[in-house]
Design a protein around this motif. Structure first.
Motif, short mmCIF file in Angstrom:
data_model
loop_
_atom_site.label_atom_id
_atom_site.label_comp_id
_atom_site.label_asym_id
_atom_site.label_seq_id
_atom_site.Cartn_x
_atom_site.Cartn_y
_atom_site.Cartn_z
N ARG A 1 0.83 -1.21 0.00
CA ARG A 1 0.00 0.00 0.00
C ARG A 1 0.87 1.26 0.00
O ARG A 1 0.56 2.24 -0.70
CB ARG A 1 -0.91 -0.01 1.22
N ALA B 1 0.78 4.01 -2.99
CA ALA B 1 0.41 5.39 -2.69
C ALA B 1 1.53 6.35 -3.08
O ALA B 1 1.27 7.45 -3.60
CB ALA B 1 0.08 5.53 -1.21
N GLN C 1 0.93 9.26 -5.96
CA GLN C 1 1.03 10.68 -5.66
C GLN C 1 2.16 11.37 -6.43
O GLN C 1 2.52 12.51 -6.14
CB GLN C 1 1.21 10.88 -4.15
N LEU D 1 -5.57 5.88 -2.61
CA LEU D 1 -4.12 6.01 -2.66
C LEU D 1 -3.66 7.46 -2.66
O LEU D 1 -2.65 7.80 -2.02
CB LEU D 1 -3.57 5.29 -3.90
N VAL E 1 -3.60 9.00 0.97
CA VAL E 1 -2.71 8.45 2.00
C VAL E 1 -1.73 9.53 2.45
O VAL E 1 -1.10 10.19 1.63
CB VAL E 1 -1.95 7.22 1.46
#
Length: 545
Positions: free
Chosen positions: A424, A428, A432, A505, A508
């Motif tokens: 994860r 993420a 980003q 995502l 986060v």
């Protein structure tokens, strides 16, 4: 802070040390009372915490049973497979903890990277596991002491009380006191393994000890008596046992939030720890398999007797008559070390749960030395309570057996959580728009490393109770799988109660809690070489430990 750092000239003596001091200060090493934890653990502490956490009674007492069940060949296969899995999840943990070094990282990452309900579940499961482990070490300590002092002379609960007071006091003083104590306790265990390896090779080579002419000669003759005994069932059974033996390696992630300069020290600890753990376990299993026949009745050591410990038996065969006394002392050190780490890990998990609003708020309080005193004291009380219910006078200790069953598989749940959180985190990070090469430490095993860890952990979690099905044994079934329903209850209960959601995502949070200084100023190569040359003893210590 940056302006103050720039005021130092690179030509000044101690320039690097001053920069490091400023970084450590910026990393909350001088927090005021009640503000938070402090970064007072050095690199050597972090290495020994992780290394020492995996060297315990599982190695000193139970390692022989793996060879007795499946032979030395399958034992090598099992420990190598589990060792490779440990390397995978440690690499995953290293990437996350160097980027976001926070205490209680296992539950924090679940909250930040996936779902607050996951962090809630992981935190309470991990706290419970180490709290019960603390009680188990208190029980074991009283048994070990009875080797020298009989229960008639001094009841076992007296020794357990002494040990819990000592361990609690160490954890209440400061994190540095915990780290220093764990460093020396772990060092004793590591030295014991080194001595065993040397003595074992000397015995195999015929330099020490005497052997019974009726027995096969130590070495290939002993190993080849039954290297692959028991078939697939035998391999699978010790595959599970080997997994339990490695538990505790994740402590480096818990301690990262209180470590000086974690972006430098955490990767160093992770790189060093893997091959050392693999060396100690794989080489130790090999020596036992070369020295003691797999069908030796005492090798299984069902009663976990000191005299039947494979370490003790090799020492005695090598002519060291006080082998049982030596190993008893080493095992006592291992128990104290495990209890020390258990109290530390569980109190930090409880502290983090409180900071996240998942436990009473007073557990988040820290004194001026950065110690979560209420979390430490509460965990100690729970450990004492679990020890009390282990006494035969209270229901023959049945309640304690169920507590142990509940906590027995939680280490694998923590490892599974680390691997899942790493997937994860990386997803993420990419979603980003961030560059992987900007990470302080990059796991080169992604994504196959965490996937492999998840698969192995699932096999262990669901396959551990295979003996309960043929024929079906209800007690064995519940003992093996009673933990799993609680995991789902904690996760979905929190999700229903707090209406949590799985984070997108792009939502986060990858920044809160990061240090504002990401780089490390180093001496140039010539200065660094001169510095290392003048500290030969440190180079020797770093090479060995």
């Amino acid at each position: 802070m940056k302006e103050e750092a720039a005021s130092y000239s690179p030509d000044e003596v101690g320039y690097t040390e001053k920069i490091e001091d400023l970084k450590d200060t910026n990393d909350l090493s001088t927090t005021k009372e009640g503000d938070g934890l402090q970064r007072n653990l050095a690199a050597r502490h972090l290495t020994m915490i992780s290394l020492g956490g995996t060297i315990g009674t599982g190695l000193f007492l139970a390692s022989g049973s793996s060879i007795a069940l499946a032979g030395p060949g399958f034992a090598q296969v099992a420990y190598c497979l589990i060792g490779s899995m440990v390397f995978c999840f440690m690499s995953s943990l290293g990437e996350m903890t160097t980027y976001l070094p926070v205490a209680g990282s296992i539950n924090t990452y679940g909250t930040r990277f996936f779902d607050p309900a996951l962090g809630f579940m992981l935190g309470w499961v991990y706290w419970f596991s180490w709290s019960i482990t603390l009680a188990a070490e208190l029980v074991a300590s009283s048994i070990i002491i009875s080797y020298w002092v009989s229960p008639e002379q001094c009841p076992g609960w007296v020794w357990a009380l002494v040990f819990i007071v000592v361990l609690t006091s160490l954890n209440l003083v400061s994190v540095k006191a915990y780290g220093e104590t764990e460093y020396w306790l772990s060092l004793i265990k590591v030295l014991a393994v080194f001595i065993f390896i040397i003595v074992g090779f000397l015995y195999i080579g015929g330099a020490v000890g005497t052997r019974d002419p009726a027995e096969p000669k130590p070495g290939p003759e002993v190993f080849n008596m039954g290297p692959f005994h028991g078939g697939f069932v035998g391999l699978f059974s010790i595959f599970l046992n080997a997994g339990f033996s490695f538990q505790g390696a994740e402590l480096v992630g818990i301690a990262a939030g209180e470590t000086k300069n974690p972006r430098k020290n955490v990767p160093r600890a992770i790189r060093q720890v893997f091959w050392r753990i693999l060396l100690f376990y794989v080489l130790t299993i090999l020596i036992i398999g070369l020295c003691i026949p797999y069908d030796d009745p005492a090798l299984a050591n069902d009663e976990e007797s000191i005299e039947s410990s494979p370490f003790t038996r090799v020492f005695v065969r090598a002519g060291i008559k006080v082998g049982a006394d030596i190993m008893n002392a080493v095992i006592l050190v291992a128990i104290l070390s495990a209890g020390n780490s258990g109290l530390y890990a569980s109190s930090r998990a409880l502290h983090t749960l409180s900071k996240e609003g998942n436990a009473p708020q007073f557990f988040s309080y820290t004194n001026r030395w950065g110690v979560p005193i209420y979390a430490v004291l509460s965990t100690s009380l729970i450990g004492c309570f679990a020890f009390i219910v282990s006494l035969p006078q209270i229901g023959q200790g049945q309640a304690y057996e169920w507590l142990l069953s509940l906590s027995s598989t939680t280490g694998f749940i923590a490892w599974l959580g680390i691997a899942f959180n790493h997937i994860r985190f990386r997803m993420a990070y990419v979603a980003q728009g961030r560059n992987i090469n900007d990470l302080p430490f990059v796991s080169r095993l992604y994504p196959w490393g965490p996937i492999y860890t998840i698969l192995v952990c699932l096999v262990i979690l669901f396959g551990q109770g295979y003996t309960a099905f043929s024929p079906f044994d209800l007690k064995a079934f519940l003992s093996a799988y009673v933990t799993l329903p609680f995991v789902f209850i904690l996760y979905f209960g929190k999700k229903f109660w707090s209406k949590t959601r799985i984070l997108a995502l792009v939502d986060v949070d990858l920044d809160t809690g990061r240090s504002s200084i990401d780089t490390t100023v180093n001496l140039n190569p010539e200065e660094q070489a001169a510095k290392d040359k003048g500290r030969w003893y440190r180079r020797i210590m770093n090479l060995l430990f």
